[in-house]
Enzyme design. Sequence first.
Site, PDB file in Angstrom:
ATOM      1  N   LEU A 105       0.864  -1.169   0.000  1.00 20.04           N
ATOM      2  CA  LEU A 105       0.000   0.000   0.000  1.00 20.04           C
ATOM      3  C   LEU A 105       0.901   1.219   0.000  1.00 20.04           C
ATOM      4  O   LEU A 105       1.950   1.227   0.649  1.00 20.04           O
ATOM      5  CB  LEU A 105      -0.900   0.024   1.247  1.00 20.04           C
ATOM      6  CG  LEU A 105      -1.995  -1.045   1.354  1.00 20.04           C
ATOM      7  CD1 LEU A 105      -2.716  -0.923   2.691  1.00 20.04           C
ATOM      8  CD2 LEU A 105      -2.982  -0.936   0.207  1.00 20.04           C
ATOM      9  N   ASP A 106       0.499   2.269  -0.705  1.00 23.42           N
ATOM     10  CA  ASP A 106       1.294   3.489  -0.788  1.00 23.42           C
ATOM     11  C   ASP A 106       1.534   4.085   0.603  1.00 23.42           C
ATOM     12  O   ASP A 106       0.765   3.846   1.542  1.00 23.42           O
ATOM     13  CB  ASP A 106       0.595   4.544  -1.652  1.00 23.42           C
ATOM     14  CG  ASP A 106       0.332   4.057  -3.059  1.00 23.42           C
ATOM     15  OD1 ASP A 106       1.077   3.183  -3.519  1.00 23.42           O
ATOM     16  OD2 ASP A 106      -0.611   4.563  -3.686  1.00 23.42           O
ATOM     17  N   TYR A 107       2.547   4.913   0.695  1.00 21.36           N
ATOM     18  CA  TYR A 107       2.902   5.602   1.938  1.00 21.36           C
ATOM     19  C   TYR A 107       1.704   6.338   2.544  1.00 21.36           C
ATOM     20  O   TYR A 107       1.472   6.290   3.748  1.00 21.36           O
ATOM     21  CB  TYR A 107       4.043   6.586   1.644  1.00 21.36           C
ATOM     22  CG  TYR A 107       4.577   7.351   2.827  1.00 21.36           C
ATOM     23  CD1 TYR A 107       5.400   6.731   3.764  1.00 21.36           C
ATOM     24  CD2 TYR A 107       4.268   8.698   3.006  1.00 21.36           C
ATOM     25  CE1 TYR A 107       5.900   7.432   4.851  1.00 21.36           C
ATOM     26  CE2 TYR A 107       4.762   9.414   4.082  1.00 21.36           C
ATOM     27  CZ  TYR A 107       5.582   8.776   5.014  1.00 21.36           C
ATOM     28  OH  TYR A 107       6.069   9.469   6.084  1.00 21.36           O
ATOM     29  N   THR A 109      -1.474   5.742   1.892  1.00 23.38           N
ATOM     30  CA  THR A 109      -2.682   4.923   1.873  1.00 23.38           C
ATOM     31  C   THR A 109      -2.751   4.083   3.146  1.00 23.38           C
ATOM     32  O   THR A 109      -1.751   3.543   3.594  1.00 23.38           O
ATOM     33  CB  THR A 109      -2.685   3.984   0.640  1.00 23.38           C
ATOM     34  OG1 THR A 109      -2.669   4.774  -0.542  1.00 23.38           O
ATOM     35  CG2 THR A 109      -3.922   3.104   0.627  1.00 23.38           C
TER      36      THR A 109
END
Length: 246
Positions: A105-107, A109
């Site tokens: 998952l993105d930073y 997110t």
Amino acid sequence: MNQKERLQKVIAKSGYTSRRKAEGLITEGRVKVNHKKVTELGTKVGPNDVVEVDGIPLEKEEPIYIMLYKPRGVISSVSDDRGRKVVGDLISEDIEERLFPVGRLDYDTSGLILLTNDGEFSQKLIHPKYKINKVYIVKVEGIPNKEDLKALKKGVHHEGEYLKCVNSRIVKTDAKKGKSILELTLQEGKNRQVRRMLEALGYKVDKLKRERFGPLTLGNLNPGDYRELTPHEVKQLLELAEKNVK
């Protein structure tokens, strides 16, 4: 049983790394079987064979499967060269197994992410051919119309990649603020995919959270909390992957 398995699968099941990365280790000549270098991907080994990576024998760990509610501002990795907090920092030191995230998952997110030491399990959950649904809740600036929702399902082009979701719907709109909340379901996990898809249609993402991974939901977990999956949940995920690939 003396049933033999492919070398890369054995390395992945040990928790050392994913199967794909294990294949790279083999072709690079970094793996030995019974003290002899092996570079053939088709090589099979049995339970009595000694497998070494970079001269170190593989340790056979018991598989462990963890669901984590990743907060925003945390990297989906086991380490970060810039010293930022990673998902591994949120796991108790009592868990000694070498865990790695299943996908990422993105930073910025938040939401449900799995960690495991089972590379074979991880591969089945993140490869698009297994068609595991991941459901995201997205807060965006603007209110998409029906054509935009159709475009997300049909697919959009962004920076040379074709990105799409399998389902998209509006959960809530705020006409006064000009904002909306969407639910998107994906079966692939390209880098920053949800943000890029919406960006391609002119919508800025304010907030992004993954709420579901296959049959799993966050339940009562709070950001930063985690729990081990039950054997039934692990079985559910594997059976779903096998069913979808047939």
